[in-house]
Scaffold this motif. Structure first.
Motif, PDB file in Angstrom:
ATOM      1  N   ASP A  87       0.806  -1.223   0.000  1.00  0.00           N
ATOM      2  CA  ASP A  87       0.000   0.000   0.000  1.00  0.00           C
ATOM      3  C   ASP A  87       0.839   1.273   0.000  1.00  0.00           C
ATOM      4  OD1 ASP A  87      -2.365  -1.547   0.180  1.00  0.00           O
ATOM      5  OD2 ASP A  87      -2.181  -1.632   2.365  1.00  0.00           O
ATOM      6  N   ALA A  88       2.138   1.137   0.177  1.00  0.00           N
ATOM      7  CA  ALA A  88       3.019   2.321   0.243  1.00  0.00           C
ATOM      8  C   ALA A  88       3.059   3.003  -1.119  1.00  0.00           C
ATOM      9  CB  ALA A  88       4.416   1.917   0.683  1.00  0.00           C
ATOM     10  N   VAL A  89       2.850   4.305  -1.121  1.00  0.00           N
ATOM     11  CA  VAL A  89       2.812   5.071  -2.363  1.00  0.00           C
ATOM     12  C   VAL A  89       3.849   6.190  -2.340  1.00  0.00           C
ATOM     13  CG1 VAL A  89       0.386   4.593  -2.829  1.00  0.00           C
ATOM     14  CG2 VAL A  89       0.999   6.640  -1.552  1.00  0.00           C
ATOM     15  N   VAL A  90       4.260   6.554  -3.535  1.00  0.00           N
ATOM     16  CA  VAL A  90       5.170   7.687  -3.722  1.00  0.00           C
ATOM     17  C   VAL A  90       4.642   8.537  -4.870  1.00  0.00           C
ATOM     18  CG1 VAL A  90       7.207   6.460  -2.856  1.00  0.00           C
ATOM     19  CG2 VAL A  90       6.695   6.457  -5.312  1.00  0.00           C
ATOM     20  N   SER A  91       5.085   9.753  -4.888  1.00  0.00           N
ATOM     21  CA  SER A  91       4.753  10.658  -5.982  1.00  0.00           C
ATOM     22  C   SER A  91       6.005  10.854  -6.823  1.00  0.00           C
ATOM     23  CB  SER A  91       4.289  11.999  -5.410  1.00  0.00           C
ATOM     24  OG  SER A  91       4.118  12.932  -6.447  1.00  0.00           O
ATOM     25  N   THR A  98       1.281   9.318  -8.984  1.00  0.00           N
ATOM     26  CA  THR A  98       1.467   8.652  -7.700  1.00  0.00           C
ATOM     27  C   THR A  98       1.393   7.161  -7.983  1.00  0.00           C
ATOM     28  OG1 THR A  98       0.491  10.486  -6.490  1.00  0.00           O
ATOM     29  CG2 THR A  98       0.537   8.356  -5.378  1.00  0.00           C
ATOM     30  N   ILE A  99       2.385   6.424  -7.490  1.00  0.00           N
ATOM     31  CA  ILE A  99       2.442   4.986  -7.772  1.00  0.00           C
ATOM     32  C   ILE A  99       2.685   4.193  -6.491  1.00  0.00           C
ATOM     33  CG2 ILE A  99       3.247   5.331 -10.142  1.00  0.00           C
ATOM     34  CD1 ILE A  99       6.069   4.531  -9.193  1.00  0.00           C
ATOM     35  N   ALA A 100       2.312   2.950  -6.522  1.00  0.00           N
ATOM     36  CA  ALA A 100       2.550   1.993  -5.436  1.00  0.00           C
ATOM     37  C   ALA A 100       3.398   0.870  -6.029  1.00  0.00           C
ATOM     38  CB  ALA A 100       1.232   1.466  -4.886  1.00  0.00           C
ATOM     39  N   PRO A 101       4.719   0.970  -5.947  1.00  0.00           N
ATOM     40  CA  PRO A 101       5.573   0.014  -6.658  1.00  0.00           C
ATOM     41  C   PRO A 101       5.452  -1.441  -6.210  1.00  0.00           C
ATOM     42  CG  PRO A 101       6.885   1.442  -5.255  1.00  0.00           C
ATOM     43  CD  PRO A 101       5.489   1.979  -5.238  1.00  0.00           C
ATOM     44  N   PHE A 102       4.983  -1.671  -4.981  1.00  0.00           N
ATOM     45  CA  PHE A 102       4.833  -3.043  -4.506  1.00  0.00           C
ATOM     46  C   PHE A 102       3.397  -3.549  -4.623  1.00  0.00           C
ATOM     47  CE2 PHE A 102       8.710  -1.801  -2.164  1.00  0.00           C
ATOM     48  CZ  PHE A 102       9.552  -2.796  -2.644  1.00  0.00           C
ATOM     49  N   GLN A 103       2.512  -2.757  -5.214  1.00  0.00           N
ATOM     50  CA  GLN A 103       1.125  -3.161  -5.350  1.00  0.00           C
ATOM     51  C   GLN A 103       1.036  -4.485  -6.129  1.00  0.00           C
ATOM     52  OE1 GLN A 103      -1.386  -0.575  -7.726  1.00  0.00           O
ATOM     53  NE2 GLN A 103      -3.084  -0.980  -6.334  1.00  0.00           N
ATOM     54  N   GLY A 104       0.319  -5.434  -5.571  1.00  0.00           N
ATOM     55  CA  GLY A 104       0.144  -6.739  -6.196  1.00  0.00           C
ATOM     56  C   GLY A 104       1.192  -7.765  -5.815  1.00  0.00           C
ATOM     57  N   TRP A 105       2.218  -7.363  -5.081  1.00  0.00           N
ATOM     58  CA  TRP A 105       3.279  -8.296  -4.695  1.00  0.00           C
ATOM     59  C   TRP A 105       2.729  -9.394  -3.795  1.00  0.00           C
ATOM     60  CZ3 TRP A 105       8.090  -7.281  -1.189  1.00  0.00           C
ATOM     61  CH2 TRP A 105       9.168  -8.076  -1.592  1.00  0.00           C
ATOM     62  N   ILE A 107       0.002 -10.906  -4.118  1.00  0.00           N
ATOM     63  CA  ILE A 107      -0.752 -11.929  -4.860  1.00  0.00           C
ATOM     64  C   ILE A 107      -0.008 -12.446  -6.085  1.00  0.00           C
ATOM     65  CG2 ILE A 107      -3.028 -11.179  -4.064  1.00  0.00           C
ATOM     66  CD1 ILE A 107      -3.309  -9.631  -6.718  1.00  0.00           C
ATOM     67  N   GLY A 108       1.159 -11.903  -6.349  1.00  0.00           N
ATOM     68  CA  GLY A 108       1.905 -12.353  -7.519  1.00  0.00           C
ATOM     69  C   GLY A 108       3.245 -11.665  -7.653  1.00  0.00           C
ATOM     70  N   LYS A 109       3.716 -11.650  -8.872  1.00  0.00           N
ATOM     71  CA  LYS A 109       5.017 -11.055  -9.168  1.00  0.00           C
ATOM     72  C   LYS A 109       4.843  -9.595  -9.561  1.00  0.00           C
ATOM     73  CE  LYS A 109       7.029 -15.401 -10.647  1.00  0.00           C
ATOM     74  NZ  LYS A 109       7.735 -16.117 -11.716  1.00  0.00           N
ATOM     75  N   LEU A 110       5.935  -8.871  -9.516  1.00  0.00           N
ATOM     76  CA  LEU A 110       5.956  -7.468  -9.903  1.00  0.00           C
ATOM     77  C   LEU A 110       6.445  -7.363 -11.347  1.00  0.00           C
ATOM     78  CD1 LEU A 110       7.599  -6.217  -6.613  1.00  0.00           C
ATOM     79  CD2 LEU A 110       5.213  -5.873  -7.292  1.00  0.00           C
ATOM     80  N   SER A 111       5.682  -6.705 -12.190  1.00  0.00           N
ATOM     81  CA  SER A 111       6.033  -6.639 -13.616  1.00  0.00           C
ATOM     82  C   SER A 111       7.393  -5.975 -13.842  1.00  0.00           C
ATOM     83  CB  SER A 111       4.944  -5.932 -14.413  1.00  0.00           C
ATOM     84  OG  SER A 111       4.789  -4.604 -13.981  1.00  0.00           O
ATOM     85  N   TYR A 137       9.662   2.583 -11.410  1.00  0.00           N
ATOM     86  CA  TYR A 137       9.064   1.678 -10.425  1.00  0.00           C
ATOM     87  C   TYR A 137      10.153   1.022  -9.564  1.00  0.00           C
ATOM     88  CZ  TYR A 137       4.088   1.844 -11.441  1.00  0.00           C
ATOM     89  OH  TYR A 137       2.770   2.253 -11.541  1.00  0.00           O
ATOM     90  N   ALA A 138      11.229   0.606 -10.181  1.00  0.00           N
ATOM     91  CA  ALA A 138      12.327  -0.002  -9.424  1.00  0.00           C
ATOM     92  C   ALA A 138      12.942   1.005  -8.456  1.00  0.00           C
ATOM     93  CB  ALA A 138      13.382  -0.544 -10.381  1.00  0.00           C
ATOM     94  N   LEU A 139      13.160   2.214  -8.928  1.00  0.00           N
ATOM     95  CA  LEU A 139      13.737   3.247  -8.078  1.00  0.00           C
ATOM     96  C   LEU A 139      12.781   3.601  -6.938  1.00  0.00           C
ATOM     97  CD1 LEU A 139      16.342   4.907  -7.938  1.00  0.00           C
ATOM     98  CD2 LEU A 139      15.165   6.692  -9.226  1.00  0.00           C
ATOM     99  N   SER A 140      11.491   3.638  -7.207  1.00  0.00           N
ATOM    100  CA  SER A 140      10.485   3.920  -6.178  1.00  0.00           C
ATOM    101  C   SER A 140      10.431   2.797  -5.144  1.00  0.00           C
ATOM    102  CB  SER A 140       9.114   4.105  -6.817  1.00  0.00           C
ATOM    103  OG  SER A 140       9.112   5.214  -7.678  1.00  0.00           O
ATOM    104  N   ALA A 141      10.557   1.569  -5.596  1.00  0.00           N
ATOM    105  CA  ALA A 141      10.595   0.429  -4.670  1.00  0.00           C
ATOM    106  C   ALA A 141      11.823   0.515  -3.782  1.00  0.00           C
ATOM    107  CB  ALA A 141      10.578  -0.883  -5.444  1.00  0.00           C
ATOM    108  N   LEU A 142      12.948   0.924  -4.361  1.00  0.00           N
ATOM    109  CA  LEU A 142      14.161   1.105  -3.569  1.00  0.00           C
ATOM    110  C   LEU A 142      13.940   2.187  -2.521  1.00  0.00           C
ATOM    111  CD1 LEU A 142      17.136   0.528  -2.966  1.00  0.00           C
ATOM    112  CD2 LEU A 142      17.729   2.080  -4.866  1.00  0.00           C
ATOM    113  N   TYR A 143      13.352   3.293  -2.902  1.00  0.00           N
ATOM    114  CA  TYR A 143      13.051   4.397  -1.988  1.00  0.00           C
ATOM    115  C   TYR A 143      12.226   3.902  -0.801  1.00  0.00           C
ATOM    116  CZ  TYR A 143      10.757   8.793  -0.505  1.00  0.00           C
ATOM    117  OH  TYR A 143      10.254   9.848   0.216  1.00  0.00           O
ATOM    118  N   ILE A 144      11.127   3.210  -1.092  1.00  0.00           N
ATOM    119  CA  ILE A 144      10.256   2.709  -0.028  1.00  0.00           C
ATOM    120  C   ILE A 144      10.993   1.698   0.848  1.00  0.00           C
ATOM    121  CG2 ILE A 144       8.213   1.265   0.414  1.00  0.00           C
ATOM    122  CD1 ILE A 144       6.905   2.753  -1.995  1.00  0.00           C
ATOM    123  N   SER A 145      11.757   0.831   0.231  1.00  0.00           N
ATOM    124  CA  SER A 145      12.487  -0.197   0.992  1.00  0.00           C
ATOM    125  C   SER A 145      13.512   0.423   1.932  1.00  0.00           C
ATOM    126  CB  SER A 145      13.162  -1.182   0.043  1.00  0.00           C
ATOM    127  OG  SER A 145      12.178  -1.863  -0.703  1.00  0.00           O
TER     128      SER A 145
END
Length: 190
Positions: A87-91, A98-105, A107-111, A137-145
């Motif tokens: 549910d974590a989002v970034v702008s 605004t995106i949620a890079p881990f959305q759907g993780w 229930i499945g894989k991340l595109s 998306y990868a950079l945003s996931a890194l940011y959130i992580s």
């Protein structure tokens, strides 16, 4: 985990952020998010490689032991402790989204992660996966992580500033409203 370690990770993130910022000299992201290039391939691969390192450290903080080195094991450990990371989002300021890079993780894989694997292992066939969108998306996931790692390790990270990716989880966005806690930390005080 030390503040110095988090600082080193953040400084590397900022280097990658600078690289994605520079691409805006050549393309306007809005409407061209599927444009692919060697520069986006580089950013995608470097961001995901660093993300794997952050996942490993986050899993170590969560379990207290060295994790197995597979994305599946990292996912299992991270989602067991932090199921709301999805549910974590970034702008993304330059992109205007605004995106949620881990959305759907959950229930499945991340595109974008699949694109990273394909570009890394078979760039000739899957070069179109080296897109602006996947890199962001990868950079945003890194940011959130990094935020999750800092919070898990009790390192004060609220004042760190990003120029390309923003979130309400940082004091730097106080102008826009109250600072929010990361989704998995909303009911935790300290």
């Amino acid at each position: 985990m030390t503040t110095q370690t988090i600082n080193e990770i953040w400084n590397y993130y900022l280097t990658l952020e600078g690289d994605i910022t520079n691409t805006s000299r050549f393309i306007e992201p809005s409407g061209q998010e599927n444009v692919h290039s060697f520069e986006f391939a580089k950013i995608l691969i470097l961001a995901c490689t660093e993300l794997e390192s952050v996942f490993k450290l986050l899993c170590l903080e969560i379990t207290g032991k060295q994790p197995e080195g597979t994305i599946g094991k990292y996912k299992e450990t991270i989602l067991a402790r932090y199921p709301r990371i999805v549910d974590a989002v970034v702008s993304v300021k330059r992109w205007g989204r605004t995106i949620a890079p881990f959305q759907g993780w959950d229930i499945g894989k991340l595109s974008w992660w699949n694109a990273y694997q394909e570009v890394k292992h078979n760039r000739g066939e899957y070069f179109s996966g080296a897109s602006y969108s996947n890199a962001v998306y990868a950079l945003s996931a890194l940011y959130i992580s990094i935020l999750y790692l800092a919070r898990t390790a009790n390192v004060d990270f609220a004042d760190y500033t990003s120029n390309y990716i923003e979130s309400d989880y940082s004091k730097t966005r106080i102008i826009y409203g109250a600072t929010k806690k990361l989704p998995d930390f909303e009911n935790i005080t300290t």
